[in-house]
Design a protein around this motif. Structure first.
Motif, PDB file in Angstrom:
ATOM      1  N   VAL A  81       0.772  -1.347   0.493  1.00 14.71           N
ATOM      2  CA  VAL A  81       0.065   0.189  -0.055  1.00 14.71           C
ATOM      3  C   VAL A  81       0.934   0.978  -0.157  1.00 14.71           C
ATOM      4  N   SER A  82       1.545   1.338   1.467  1.00 14.49           N
ATOM      5  CA  SER A  82       2.206   2.988   1.168  1.00 14.49           C
ATOM      6  C   SER A  82       3.191   3.401  -0.066  1.00 14.49           C
ATOM      7  N   LEU A  83       4.631   2.369  -0.746  1.00 12.83           N
ATOM      8  CA  LEU A  83       4.739   2.654  -1.789  1.00 12.83           C
ATOM      9  C   LEU A  83       4.041   2.850  -2.746  1.00 12.83           C
ATOM     10  N   PRO A  84       3.217   2.299  -3.059  1.00 19.69           N
ATOM     11  CA  PRO A  84       2.385   2.495  -4.777  1.00 19.69           C
ATOM     12  C   PRO A  84       1.843   3.744  -4.336  1.00 19.69           C
ATOM     13  N   ARG A  85       1.147   3.584  -3.566  1.00 21.84           N
ATOM     14  CA  ARG A  85       0.420   5.155  -2.630  1.00 21.84           C
ATOM     15  C   ARG A  85       0.987   6.250  -3.289  1.00 21.84           C
ATOM     16  N   ARG A  86       2.580   6.219  -2.289  1.00 23.98           N
ATOM     17  CA  ARG A  86       3.746   7.797  -3.139  1.00 23.98           C
ATOM     18  C   ARG A  86       3.561   7.970  -4.435  1.00 23.98           C
ATOM     19  N   LEU A 143      -0.671   4.914 -14.324  1.00 29.10           N
ATOM     20  CA  LEU A 143      -1.905   5.163 -12.959  1.00 29.10           C
ATOM     21  C   LEU A 143      -2.565   3.699 -12.916  1.00 29.10           C
ATOM     22  N   VAL A 144      -3.531   3.159 -13.897  1.00 24.81           N
ATOM     23  CA  VAL A 144      -4.146   2.128 -13.466  1.00 24.81           C
ATOM     24  C   VAL A 144      -3.986   1.329 -12.558  1.00 24.81           C
ATOM     25  N   ASP A 145      -2.232   0.752 -12.947  1.00 26.50           N
ATOM     26  CA  ASP A 145      -2.536  -0.276 -12.473  1.00 26.50           C
ATOM     27  C   ASP A 145      -2.070  -0.023 -10.691  1.00 26.50           C
ATOM     28  N   LEU A 146      -1.078   1.090 -10.941  1.00 28.51           N
ATOM     29  CA  LEU A 146      -1.176   1.935  -9.218  1.00 28.51           C
ATOM     30  C   LEU A 146      -2.824   1.778  -8.330  1.00 28.51           C
ATOM     31  N   LEU A 147      -3.807   2.335  -8.760  1.00 28.34           N
ATOM     32  CA  LEU A 147      -4.256   2.515  -8.207  1.00 28.34           C
ATOM     33  C   LEU A 147      -5.279   1.285  -8.448  1.00 28.34           C
ATOM     34  N   LYS A 148      -5.278   0.308  -8.891  1.00 27.40           N
ATOM     35  CA  LYS A 148      -5.772  -1.253  -8.598  1.00 27.40           C
ATOM     36  C   LYS A 148      -5.244  -1.575  -7.898  1.00 27.40           C
ATOM     37  N   SER A 149      -3.917  -1.780  -7.564  1.00 25.90           N
ATOM     38  CA  SER A 149      -2.480  -2.396  -6.584  1.00 25.90           C
ATOM     39  C   SER A 149      -2.890  -2.013  -5.315  1.00 25.90           C
ATOM     40  N   THR A 150      -3.383  -0.954  -5.770  1.00 26.74           N
ATOM     41  CA  THR A 150      -2.987   0.059  -4.123  1.00 26.74           C
ATOM     42  C   THR A 150      -4.654  -0.100  -3.434  1.00 26.74           C
ATOM     43  N   TYR A 151      -5.819   0.879  -3.894  1.00 22.93           N
ATOM     44  CA  TYR A 151      -7.164   0.088  -3.685  1.00 22.93           C
ATOM     45  C   TYR A 151      -8.563  -0.417  -3.935  1.00 22.93           C
ATOM     46  N   SER A 152      -7.860  -1.495  -4.097  1.00 24.32           N
ATOM     47  CA  SER A 152      -9.173  -2.366  -4.386  1.00 24.32           C
ATOM     48  C   SER A 152      -9.016  -3.501  -3.516  1.00 24.32           C
ATOM     49  N   HIS A 153     -10.291  -3.837  -3.040  1.00 20.03           N
ATOM     50  CA  HIS A 153     -10.403  -4.308  -1.530  1.00 20.03           C
ATOM     51  C   HIS A 153      -9.835  -5.666  -1.778  1.00 20.03           C
ATOM     52  N   ILE A 154      -9.273  -5.890  -0.491  1.00 18.42           N
ATOM     53  CA  ILE A 154      -8.787  -7.132  -1.054  1.00 18.42           C
ATOM     54  C   ILE A 154      -8.853  -7.451   0.800  1.00 18.42           C
ATOM     55  N   SER A 155      -9.604  -8.571   0.594  1.00 15.24           N
ATOM     56  CA  SER A 155      -9.889  -9.580   1.991  1.00 15.24           C
ATOM     57  C   SER A 155      -9.376  -9.904   2.862  1.00 15.24           C
ATOM     58  N   GLY A 156      -9.389 -10.162   4.303  1.00 15.75           N
ATOM     59  CA  GLY A 156      -8.618 -10.135   5.577  1.00 15.75           C
ATOM     60  C   GLY A 156      -7.914 -11.288   5.520  1.00 15.75           C
ATOM     61  N   ASN A 157      -8.304 -12.019   4.670  1.00 19.50           N
ATOM     62  CA  ASN A 157      -7.385 -13.573   4.195  1.00 19.50           C
ATOM     63  C   ASN A 157      -6.538 -13.558   3.098  1.00 19.50           C
ATOM     64  N   GLN A 158      -6.844 -12.559   1.778  1.00 21.01           N
ATOM     65  CA  GLN A 158      -6.087 -12.787   0.399  1.00 21.01           C
ATOM     66  C   GLN A 158      -4.855 -12.064   0.967  1.00 21.01           C
ATOM     67  N   ARG A 159      -5.458 -10.826   1.951  1.00 24.79           N
ATOM     68  CA  ARG A 159      -4.752 -10.239   2.771  1.00 24.79           C
ATOM     69  C   ARG A 159      -2.959 -10.127   3.381  1.00 24.79           C
ATOM     70  N   LYS A 160      -3.785 -11.085   4.533  1.00 23.99           N
ATOM     71  CA  LYS A 160      -2.582 -12.318   5.086  1.00 23.99           C
ATOM     72  C   LYS A 160      -2.300 -13.266   4.354  1.00 23.99           C
ATOM     73  N   ARG A 161      -2.380 -14.219   3.502  1.00 23.12           N
ATOM     74  CA  ARG A 161      -1.847 -15.094   2.081  1.00 23.12           C
ATOM     75  C   ARG A 161      -0.415 -14.195   1.815  1.00 23.12           C
ATOM     76  N   ILE A 162      -0.788 -12.809   1.238  1.00 21.77           N
ATOM     77  CA  ILE A 162      -0.165 -12.013   0.585  1.00 21.77           C
ATOM     78  C   ILE A 162       1.306 -11.618   1.306  1.00 21.77           C
ATOM     79  N   LEU A 163       0.781 -10.984   2.696  1.00 19.25           N
ATOM     80  CA  LEU A 163       1.913 -10.857   3.704  1.00 19.25           C
ATOM     81  C   LEU A 163       2.410 -12.157   3.922  1.00 19.25           C
TER      82      LEU A 163
END
Length: 177
Positions: A81-86, A143-163
């Protein structure tokens, strides 16, 4: 990401330099008596002043954001989130800055060279639109890729798996926080 931020920070620094110099050297010059701009009451001069200030502030913002990317710690979780948002904020600020710079340049052209011939306004605006259109069309996929990767809704379980895929030994994931 680092290479992109380096390239964009150079561009932002160039735009900052150009619009700062344009703000100091007022189009048409200043009066000898008071030092006020000669075209002070012209609408094109007001457009120039406002767009030059917007460009200066936006390019300075972009420069600082890109420098914050270059000095980031580059931890795994920052890439979610942080770096793509920046990068998105910096790229958007750079786009605003370049657009405002072209508006200021067009207003100066109209003010200094066209007199009050409104017939010349259309070609100047058309020619000023070309570099902005190219810049937007070339950077739009990023810009579109950054928006998708940063602000797309990822569920809590998906976020944990990614991390976990970045670093399975992260303690805060195991505690559920």
């Amino acid at each position: 990401m680092k290479t992109t931020a380096e390239s964009f920070s150079i561009t932002a620094a160039l735009i900052t330099t150009i619009v700062f110099a344009a703000a100091i050297t007022v189009p048409g010059g200043s009066s000898q008596d008071k030092g006020t701009p000669l075209f002070k009451k012209e609408p094109a001069f007001i457009i120039f002043s406002i767009s030059d200030a917007i460009s200066l502030f936006a390019s300075s913002t972009a420069l600082l954001v890109f420098l914050s990317i270059l000095t980031a710690r580059f931890a795994e979780k920052d890439f979610l989130v942080s770096l793509p948002r920046r990068l998105f904020i910096g790229l958007f600020s750079l786009l605003v800055s370049a657009t405002a710079m072209m508006i200021a340049f067009s207003a100066t052209l109209f003010l200094v060279f066209c007199g009050k011939k409104s017939l010349m306004l259309a070609p100047i605006c058309g020619l000023a639109f070309i570099p902005i259109a190219f810049f937007v069309s070339l950077q739009f996929p990023l810009l579109v890729d950054l928006l998708k990767s940063t602000y797309s809704h990822i569920s809590g379980n998906q976020r944990k798996r990614i991390l976990k895929s970045f670093n399975p030994d992260v303690m805060w994931l195991r505690s559920g926080k």
